[in-house]
Design a protein around this motif. Structure first.
Motif, PDB file in Angstrom:
ATOM      1  N   ILE A 177     -13.500 -12.688  -5.291  1.00 46.40           N
ATOM      2  CA  ILE A 177     -12.272 -12.920  -6.054  1.00 46.40           C
ATOM      3  C   ILE A 177     -11.543 -11.602  -6.312  1.00 46.40           C
ATOM      4  N   ALA A 178     -12.314 -10.550  -6.644  1.00 45.64           N
ATOM      5  CA  ALA A 178     -11.711  -9.246  -6.915  1.00 45.64           C
ATOM      6  C   ALA A 178     -10.959  -8.733  -5.695  1.00 45.64           C
ATOM      7  N   PHE A 179     -11.553  -8.902  -4.523  1.00 46.37           N
ATOM      8  CA  PHE A 179     -10.882  -8.479  -3.295  1.00 46.37           C
ATOM      9  C   PHE A 179      -9.601  -9.275  -3.074  1.00 46.37           C
ATOM     10  N   ALA A 180      -9.668 -10.581  -3.306  1.00 47.03           N
ATOM     11  CA  ALA A 180      -8.477 -11.424  -3.123  1.00 47.03           C
ATOM     12  C   ALA A 180      -7.361 -11.002  -4.078  1.00 47.03           C
ATOM     13  N   ILE A 181      -7.715 -10.633  -5.303  1.00 39.86           N
ATOM     14  CA  ILE A 181      -6.720 -10.200  -6.291  1.00 39.86           C
ATOM     15  C   ILE A 181      -6.043  -8.917  -5.825  1.00 39.86           C
ATOM     16  N   VAL A 182      -6.842  -7.932  -5.420  1.00 44.74           N
ATOM     17  CA  VAL A 182      -6.292  -6.644  -4.990  1.00 44.74           C
ATOM     18  C   VAL A 182      -5.497  -6.793  -3.693  1.00 44.74           C
ATOM     19  N   ALA A 183      -5.999  -7.599  -2.769  1.00 42.43           N
ATOM     20  CA  ALA A 183      -5.286  -7.812  -1.508  1.00 42.43           C
ATOM     21  C   ALA A 183      -3.937  -8.479  -1.750  1.00 42.43           C
ATOM     22  N   GLY A 184      -3.926  -9.476  -2.614  1.00 43.51           N
ATOM     23  CA  GLY A 184      -2.668 -10.155  -2.933  1.00 43.51           C
ATOM     24  C   GLY A 184      -1.683  -9.221  -3.610  1.00 43.51           C
ATOM     25  N   PHE A 185      -2.181  -8.393  -4.518  1.00 42.58           N
ATOM     26  CA  PHE A 185      -1.311  -7.436  -5.193  1.00 42.58           C
ATOM     27  C   PHE A 185      -0.747  -6.417  -4.205  1.00 42.58           C
ATOM     28  N   SER A 186      -1.579  -5.932  -3.286  1.00 43.43           N
ATOM     29  CA  SER A 186      -1.125  -4.951  -2.292  1.00 43.43           C
ATOM     30  C   SER A 186      -0.017  -5.533  -1.427  1.00 43.43           C
ATOM     31  N   LEU A 187      -0.171  -6.773  -1.015  1.00 41.41           N
ATOM     32  CA  LEU A 187       0.859  -7.422  -0.200  1.00 41.41           C
ATOM     33  C   LEU A 187       2.144  -7.603  -1.006  1.00 41.41           C
ATOM     34  N   PHE A 188       2.000  -7.991  -2.258  1.00 36.12           N
ATOM     35  CA  PHE A 188       3.173  -8.171  -3.120  1.00 36.12           C
ATOM     36  C   PHE A 188       3.934  -6.859  -3.272  1.00 36.12           C
ATOM     37  N   MET A 189       3.213  -5.749  -3.496  1.00 32.90           N
ATOM     38  CA  MET A 189       3.862  -4.462  -3.665  1.00 32.90           C
ATOM     39  C   MET A 189       4.511  -3.989  -2.370  1.00 32.90           C
ATOM     40  N   LEU A 190       3.902  -4.288  -1.247  1.00 34.28           N
ATOM     41  CA  LEU A 190       4.495  -3.920   0.043  1.00 34.28           C
ATOM     42  C   LEU A 190       5.842  -4.603   0.227  1.00 34.28           C
ATOM     43  N   LEU A 191       5.939  -5.832  -0.247  1.00 36.50           N
ATOM     44  CA  LEU A 191       7.168  -6.597  -0.074  1.00 36.50           C
ATOM     45  C   LEU A 191       8.221  -6.258  -1.130  1.00 36.50           C
TER      46      LEU A 191
END
Length: 422
Positions: A177-191
């Motif tokens: 879950i922690a990885f999914a949270i960070v991965a989702g945040f990274s994608l959001f910030m990229l966009l």
């Protein structure tokens, strides 16, 4: 593993990291003044070159003082078990594990910022001012500091709270879950970084119609690279140094040009620099880097889940009972050798990608513009023209300027670089 053994490992790692980084700084400083390659001799006049050497040495000296103080403080805190004392003291005010972790890392973050303020101030208002770069005011400096603390605190606090919550619910399996949270945040910030975060610090305005915009849009159409927006950012409010970057994915790509870049380079040179960035996208370097970064993040969270299962990691940090925040703090220290190694590997990968992006610009007739633009950017930033080869291999994400120019002047790309693929 025995607590004493872990403590020895921890101190060895912290000391080793400090000595290694000190070595890199020393080697780079010692290599200043080395004979310049023929391809770089036209960049500086003698006085300007001496100025660039003095600027680099001033920054290196400040960096050495800052890193030495940081090492001494960290060493002392670990040796006196102060991390554990802070954790125990916070336990008197809250028994909520999420708030406990937020307060713990919040205090450490604020303390770190306070320690860094004098160095940041000296860098901005003494070194950068002395060499003609600083355009920031004390008001801007303070405002940026406050905004950074607020934005970093809110974003970091939310992410930490979610990660702690996932750990409380899932135990050692929280890393998924922690990885999914960070991965989702990274994608959001990229966009959305450029449209949400940047406006808090800088003003962005659409690039005016004219020769530069026409060239950029014409090139984008020529290479089938959709661009949604081209913005100019007021970087000159803080520094005379120039920059440009792409952000976003797919049809949401945005080009951001610093106003200082437009002032320092002509339209052909700016186009060449942007063509290099387009080359990264066309050759899928952005996707590749994101995939490697997420893979590394997944491994880190998995290793963290293993570390948190060891009560001794908290004991080493000075606590009589295991806690999430102390386990995480211990892990962040001992992770250093792994991140140093992966950083070297990623730098090798990145330098290869830089050559490929340069090839892309060259293939579209922009070699001279790119060389000219790189030389101007190097000169205007008083960059180091002779970094030590070992330092380049360990920590440089880009090849040196002389390496890039030599590569561009070759008739073909080096073996292993597919210069034709897009």
């Amino acid at each position: 593993m025995h607590t004493d053994t872990l403590l020895v490992i921890l101190i060895t790692i912290i000391t080793g990291q400090f000595l290694f980084n000190t070595l890199l700084t020393y080697l780079n400083n010692r290599n200043r003044g080395a004979s310049l390659p023929d391809s770089l001799k036209d960049i500086y006049e003698i006085q300007e070159y001496e100025k660039s050497q003095a600027y680099g040495k001033a920054n290196a000296k400040l960096s050495m003082i800052s890193s030495s103080l940081s090492f001494l403080i960290t060493f002392t805190i670990i040796a006196t078990r102060m991390f554990g004392s802070l954790d125990l003291w916070l336990g008197e005010y809250t028994d909520n594990p999420i708030w406990h972790a937020l307060l713990f890392f919040g205090i450490l973050g604020i303390a770190s910022t306070i320690i860094d303020i004098p160095f940041s101030y000296y860098s901005t208002f003494v070194i950068e001012e002395r060499y003609g770069f600083n355009r920031s005011t004390l008001k801007t400096f303070v405002t940026d500091l406050i905004k950074s603390l607020v934005v970093g605190g809110v974003i970091g606090g939310i992410l930490l709270a979610l990660i702690v919550k996932s750990y409380l619910v899932l135990g050692s399996h929280f890393f998924l879950i922690a990885f999914a949270i960070v991965a989702g945040f990274s994608l959001f910030m990229l966009l959305f970084y450029s449209s949400i975060i940047v406006p808090l610090f800088n003003k962005q305005t659409p690039l005016e119609d004219g020769e530069l915009k026409n060239k950029i849009m014409g090139f984008a159409g020529q290479v089938d690279f959709p661009i949604k927006e081209i913005y100019v950012i007021d970087g000159s409010k803080r520094s005379a140094k120039a920059n440009a970057y792409f952000t976003g994915l797919g049809k949401m790509k945005r080009i951001v040009l610093y106003d200082t870049l437009i002032d320092q380079l002509d339209s052909d040179e700016i186009l060449a620099v942007l063509a290099h960035e387009v080359g990264h996208a066309k050759k899928r370097h952005v996707i590749q880097s994101m995939f490697l970064s997420l893979t590394q993040t997944f491994i880190i969270f998995y290793l963290l889940s293993l570390a948190l299962e060891q009560p001794a990691t908290s004991y080493v940090m000075g606590s009589d009972k295991p806690t999430f925040e102390l386990g995480l703090l211990f892990f962040s220290f001992v992770l250093t050798p792994i991140t140093e190694i992966t950083s070297i590997v990623m730098s090798i990968f990145s330098r290869k990608n830089e050559y490929q992006a340069d090839d892309f610009a060259k293939q579209h007739g922009l070699k001279e513009g790119l060389i000219g633009g790189l030389k101007k950017l190097t000169k205007n930033s008083l960059a180091n023209l002779t970094p030590h080869p070992f330092v380049v291999k360990c920590s440089y994400s880009h090849p040196t300027l002389s390496q890039r120019i030599d590569h561009l002047n070759q008739n073909s790309a080096p073996s292993g670089l597919n210069s034709d693929s897009e």
